[in-house]
Structure formats: structure tokens, C-alpha cells
Design an enzyme around this catalytic site. Structure first.
Site: not given
Ligand code: DGL
Length: 260
Positions: A39, A70, A72, A182, A184
Site C-alpha cells: 500500500y 497498518c 498506511t 510500519c 512490517h
Molecule cells: N504494514 C503497513 C504499515 O503499517 C504497510 C506496508 C505496505 O503495504 O506498504 O504501514
């Protein structure tokens, strides 16, 4: 009833990991929008459209609350989602507030690591403008970490050279706190830990988010209705293949060992 967890991909498992610790007596639906990840490189309207589809699905799974695990997705859509759906929706945002407060005591800086989208968005920039009078917050997007994570690549030999290159221009000694903005990124906390000097704190917003969820469930009097069962979905498709489900379970194990 269950609790829905949403992320663009596998990153939300780092928040789910905290939820399983803090709220073990709940059942969970984890939805990874793997058909559309990342995203962080998309436009706001693209992200919103993907999320409305995903949240429609999660709402149909007998959920009592939804966590947008998330950063984002939260910055793109949380206001619209709360307007549209009639159940509590909890978001996550980069934990810059506690980081700035800590820096005020030490004089060192804050490094916020997030996606390109989060760092460019109004929500993050308003947050920083309101709190960061001394201009001590730096931002860096690390889309490569999202890519590695989605390929389940966690080997230091693969990830470290990327991080070293991305951080080359930064004086790592001048930071007090690194904010993982983020979901991840906590999957790489062990590797990031090796790069930064010992005094640097590495934090994220997952515990705060789960505490919000806990408070909300108590308020709506729907707390403690399950046994820690998790059902995984990828873009609306239930994961039945034990090998793929296992990959997600391994992420929770990875978080457990990073936390230990
Ligand atoms: N996991 C996501 C976040 O917390 C976004 C990662 C992505 O889809 O670019 O921002």
C-alpha cells in the site's frame, strides 16, 4: 463474536502477536490484502477502495471490533471507515509522541521509519507539526523491508546490506529513539538492533493499539468471548493450506523470539 485484524499484508501479525498476549481469550480473523500489497507505494484513493472491500468482508465474519493493523491504511482511510461502519475501528499510528517526550530529556533526535505514503500523508505531518517544535524528527521510508517481509525473507545476510545502504547518510549516534511506523518493521527489530548504538530505543505502536482495543471491548461489554483461535484470509480467500497457515504462525513465533 470475533476481532478483525486488517493489514495490507503480513505486517499486522506484529500487532496480532501483542493482542494474543494481552487479550488471549478472544477469537481473531486476520485479513492480509496480499493481492494489493504494498500500500505504501499507492495513492490514497486506491488504498481506500481496497480497504472498503476488505472491511466489508471482515464485517461479514461476525466481528465485534476491527483493528487496522497498518499505519498506511490508518492514515489513508480511518476517518472514512469510522463513518461507514457501525462497529469500533481501532487504528495504529507511528509512536512519535512518546519518542519526542523522551528526546526532550536527552536532547537526542527521533528517527521515524515508515512507508512513503505514511511519511507524506497529512495525518503524520500534522502529528509531527503539533508535537515537534524543535524539529528533531527525521523520517525514512523503507519499502524494501515490506518487500522482504512479503517474501518471508528474514535472513540477516539479505536484509542487512539493504538497511546499511538506506541508513548510510544518517548519523545513528544522534538518535534517542527509532519509531517503527510500519507494522512490517518489528519483524526486523533484531536486525535493526544490531545497527543502532546500544542507547537507542526501538519502539512501535502495537501495545498502545491493543490497549485501545482492550478498553473499547470493555466499554462495549464484549470482552473475553473466545479462546485465541485465529482464522487467516488473504484478500477474501480463507487460508486452508496448512503450509501457508504455518507461515503466518511462524511470524508470531518470530515475534515471540524477538521479544524474548
Ligand atoms: N504494514 C503497513 C504499515 O503499517 C504497510 C506496508 C505496505 O503495504 O506498504 O504501514
Amino acid at each position: 463474536m470475533k476481532i478483525g485484524f486488517f493489514d495490507s499484508g503480513i505486517g499486522g501479525t506484529t500487532v496480532l502477536y501483542q493482542a494474543l498476549k494481552i487479550l488471549p481469550n478472544e477469537d481473531y480473523v486476520y485479513y492480509a490484502d496480499t493481492a494489493h500489497v504494498p500500500y505504501g507505494e499507492k495513492t490514497k484513493s486506491e488504498i481506500k477502495n481496497f480497504m472498503f472491500e476488505a472491511i466489508d468482508f471482515i464485517v461479514s465474519q461476525n466481528t465485534k471490533a476491527i483493528v487496522i493493523a497498518c499505519n498506511t491504511g490508518t492514515s489513508a482511510a480511518i476517518t472514512d471507515l469510522r463513518q461507514k461502519y457501525n462497529l469500533p475501528i481501532i487504528g495504529i499510528e507511528p509512536a512519535v509522541k512518546p519518542a519526542i517526550q523522551k528526546s526532550h530529556q536527552t536532547g537526542r533526535r527521533v528517527l521515524a521509519l515508515a512507508t512513503n505514503f505514511t511519511l507524506k500523508e497529512e495525518k503524520f505531518n500534522n502529528l509531527v507539526t503539533n508535537l515537534d517544535n524543535e524539529h528533531i524528527v527525521d523520517g525514512l521510508a523503507l519499502p524494501g523491508l515490506v518487500e522482504f517481509a512479503e517474501k518471508f525473507q528474514f535472513q540477516e545476510s539479505v536484509v542487512m546490506p539493504y538497511l546499511v545502504e538506506q541508513l548510510e547518510a544518517f548519523d545513528l549516534n544522534c538518535y534517542e529513539t527509532v519509531v517503527l511506523g510500519c507494522t512490517h518493521f518489528p519483524l526486523y527489530k533484531d536486525i535493526l538492533r544490531k545497527l543502532f548504538p546500544q542507547h537507542v530505543d526501538i519502539i512501535d505502536g502495537s501495545v498502545g493499539t491493543v490497549n485501545n482495543l482492550k478498553r473499547t471491548l470493555a466499554e462495549i461489554k464484549k470482552i473475553g468471548e473466545g479462546s485465541g483461535k485465529i482464522t487467516f484470509y488473504q484478500s477474501g480467500i480463507k487460508l486452508e493450506d496448512p503450509e501457508i497457515v504455518d507461515r503466518y504462525i511462524h511470524l508470531l513465533d518470530r515475534m515471540r523470539s524477538i521479544d524474548a
